[in-house]
Design a protein around this motif. Structure first.
Motif, short mmCIF file in Angstrom:
data_model
loop_
_atom_site.label_atom_id
_atom_site.label_comp_id
_atom_site.label_asym_id
_atom_site.label_seq_id
_atom_site.Cartn_x
_atom_site.Cartn_y
_atom_site.Cartn_z
N GLY A 101 -57.57 -17.36 107.38
CA GLY A 101 -56.90 -18.64 107.31
C GLY A 101 -55.68 -18.58 106.40
N PRO A 102 -55.16 -19.76 106.09
CA PRO A 102 -53.96 -19.80 105.25
C PRO A 102 -54.29 -19.51 103.79
CG PRO A 102 -54.69 -22.02 105.77
CD PRO A 102 -55.57 -21.10 106.56
N THR A 103 -53.28 -19.15 103.05
CA THR A 103 -53.40 -18.96 101.60
C THR A 103 -52.91 -20.24 100.92
OG1 THR A 103 -53.07 -16.60 101.78
CG2 THR A 103 -52.70 -17.59 99.63
N ILE A 104 -53.72 -20.79 100.03
CA ILE A 104 -53.37 -22.02 99.32
C ILE A 104 -53.34 -21.74 97.82
CG2 ILE A 104 -54.39 -23.46 101.12
CD1 ILE A 104 -56.77 -23.91 99.21
N SER A 105 -52.74 -22.63 97.09
CA SER A 105 -52.68 -22.54 95.62
C SER A 105 -53.28 -23.81 95.01
CB SER A 105 -51.24 -22.35 95.16
OG SER A 105 -50.45 -23.47 95.54
N ILE A 106 -54.12 -23.61 93.99
CA ILE A 106 -54.77 -24.72 93.29
C ILE A 106 -54.49 -24.55 91.81
CG2 ILE A 106 -56.92 -25.97 92.94
CD1 ILE A 106 -58.06 -24.48 95.34
N SER A 107 -53.96 -25.59 91.18
CA SER A 107 -53.65 -25.53 89.74
C SER A 107 -54.75 -26.22 88.94
CB SER A 107 -52.29 -26.19 89.46
OG SER A 107 -52.34 -27.58 89.74
#
Length: 563
Positions: A50-56
């Motif tokens: 799937g897609p690559t996401i970023s979480i802060s």
């Protein structure tokens, strides 16, 4: 060195014949199969990737690159691949490779947080956090509503787990309270002692000075939140020392540790309140039940005795059964003009079990009861906790009284019959006992005993007894002489009588300062002896007088008409 002998061809060789194979060879199946397998693996990898996401997040506590999974409903949907700091070093960013099946969940309403062991937020948050002690920390996701939502790949993670989930039906409501009373985020909401929701958050209103609490009630319990619902702060521990003795109640271990809020609704059917409705949070169940059982009869009673221990919500009982609650306690002028305490209370016929009790809790019924000497008694319901209550009881010795009226409020006569008055009475008795001069009484008793000892052991008594003994001896001699010769005997009677009287007077004079007439046995015996001596003296004197007037009586005897 000799060269090998050359052989001569003995004949011509046949010409080579080349044949071409026409058709499919099975040997090509192996590379084709390998190529197909590689293609399938590549397709599967691309299809599942799937897609690559970023979480802060504020901190990377609990996160580890290449190991920390992302889960939804206990299903792994991705893995944290990289962790790095932002440009300003204020937060951390986790790069997460998600599975293809998680793509529909990555919308603008999705929420992420790290599940790790926590000691706050209630027992439900603590339970979910303790699971990470075995399986390790992980990133949880709540997708939120997905209809019409935009796709998104950058998210801001939550630092605390949310108390509600998008897939959990229910409603959010607001409560107002002057104090928190030990409540905190994650405190449970209970309905009939069953967990029905949680306290989401709270904040202080700077204008009103009250707290606004945001709560979530899960379905199907949210259907019981109606317009007449009462919420109260329930610490989980209740101590009562009433007529049934000392009683301690604990709803649950969860409420004992984390506190909580309970609510109750009227039995009559009513439509559910809409989401985000506002309610009042009562400090206790007793105060929440005031006016909860339908229309009541407002009453008041005036007292001129201490009412400490009587608060808003205290019980009003009829023969031990609760039929009302105290609504106000205030210092005011009583109808006679003096200063006193006005206690307002609400009698609720809906609490009563029988029709007879309901009929008595009316205006006409209360007037009849007051005419029969029923009073509103202020009494102690708990010795250990100094708790007080009002009780409708008969008081036969009370003076006749009438029922007053203050607007729509009935003023009923009352009396105080509590431990405070008993304590005050005992204090007055103790003060009176303390005022008795025991030391002075002891000194006077010692002085009287010393005087008596002096009188008994002194020479005066000895002389007096000798005189009395001499007088009695002479009386005896007189009796003997009378048998032989009455003349000389009669002449000695006045002297003997005078001597006996003088002996009695001397004894009385001697014992007068010593407390003659005291209640001691020695004094009583001595008094009887003196009375006998005095009586003997009077008898001798009267006998002598009679013989002087009637000497013939010695021969003829006394006539019937003589005294």
């Amino acid at each position: 060195m000799n060269a090998p002998a050359r052989r001569e061809p003995q004949g011509e060789l046949p010409a080579a014949e080349v044949r071409r194979h026409v058709g499919f060879s099975w040997i090509w199946l192996l590379p084709l199969a390998a190529l197909g397998l590689v293609g399938y693996l590549l397709y599967s990898l691309v299809a599942e990737r799937g897609p690559t996401i970023s979480i802060s997040f504020e901190t990377a506590d609990g996160l580890e690159a290449g190991q920390t999974p992302v889960k939804y409903r206990a299903v792994t949907l991705g893995v944290v691949e990289q962790i790095q700091l932002t440009d300003g070093f204020s937060r951390v960013v986790a790069k997460v490779r998600m599975d293809a099946q998680a793509a529909p969940l990555l919308t603008e309403h999705a929420r992420f947080w790290v599940v790790r062991p926590r000691l706050t937020g209630g027992l439900s948050s603590l339970q979910s956090g303790l699971e990470t002690l075995v399986s390790g920390a992980y990133v949880a996701i709540d997708p939120g509503p997905r209809d019409g939502s935009k796709r998104k790949t950058a998210f801001k993670g939550l630092e605390k787990p949310p108390s509600t989930r998008s897939d959990e039906p229910g409603h959010v409501y607001y409560l107002s309270s002057k104090t928190l009373g030990g409540l905190g985020e994650g405190s449970p909401i209970r309905y009939h002692e069953v967990s029905a929701g949680e306290l989401l958050s709270y904040e202080l209103d700077p204008n009103s000075g009250e707290f606004s609490l945001r709560i979530f009630v899960r379905a199907p319990y949210d259907a019981h939140v109606v317009a007449g619902t009462r919420f109260w702060n329930d610490s989980g521990l209740r101590v009562d020392n009433g007529a049934q003795g000392l009683k301690v109640e604990v709803d649950s271990v969860e409420s004992l540790i984390a506190g909580g809020i309970s609510f109750a609704s009227p039995t009559a059917a009513a439509p559910a309140s809409p989401a985000e409705s506002h309610f009042l949070l009562f400090p206790s169940r007793e105060q929440a039940e005031v006016g909860f059982y339908g229309p009541g009869l407002a009453c008041a009673t005036y007292y001129q005795s201490p009412v400490n221990g009587l608060d808003v919500g205290s019980s009003v009982t009829l023969f031990g059964e609760r039929v009302g609650s105290v609504t106000s306690v205030e210092v005011k002028r009583i109808p006679s003009g003096e200063l006193g305490v006005r206690v307002g209370y609400l009698l609720e016929p809906g609490r009563a079990v029988g029709d007879t009790e309901r009929g008595a809790l009316t205006s006409d019924g209360l007037r009849a009861l007051v005419g029969d000497r029923m009073r509103v008694v202020l009494q102690s319901s708990s010795v250990l906790l100094t708790k007080k209550e009002l009780a409708l009881e008969y008081s036969p010795g009370s003076a006749p009284a009438d029922v007053g009226v203050e607007g729509d409020t009935l003023v009923l006569p009352g009396e105080a019959r509590d431990l405070g008055r008993l304590t005050s009475t005992l204090g007055d008795i103790a003060a009176k006992i303390d005022a008795i001069p025991f030391e002075a009484l002891g000194e006077h008793a010692n002085h009287a005993l010393a005087s008596l000892d002096h009188a008994v052991g002194g020479p005066e008594l000895e002389r007096t007894l000798k005189s009395a003994d001499e007088a009695l001896r002479q009386v005896g001699e007189l009796a003997r002489d009378a048998k032989s010769d009455l003349g000389p005997a009669l002449g000695r009677l006045p002297a003997i009588s005078a001597k006996l009287e003088r002996a009695a007077d001397e004894v009385q004079t001697t014992f007068g300062p010593a407390g003659y007439g005291s209640d001691s046995s020695a004094q009583r015996d001595l008094a009887r002896t003196l009375d006998e001596v005095a009586g003997a003296a009077r008898s001798v004197r009267l006998f002598a007088d009679f013989l002087n007037r009637h000497p013939e009586a010695l021969i003829s005897g006394r006539r019937g008409d003589e005294p």
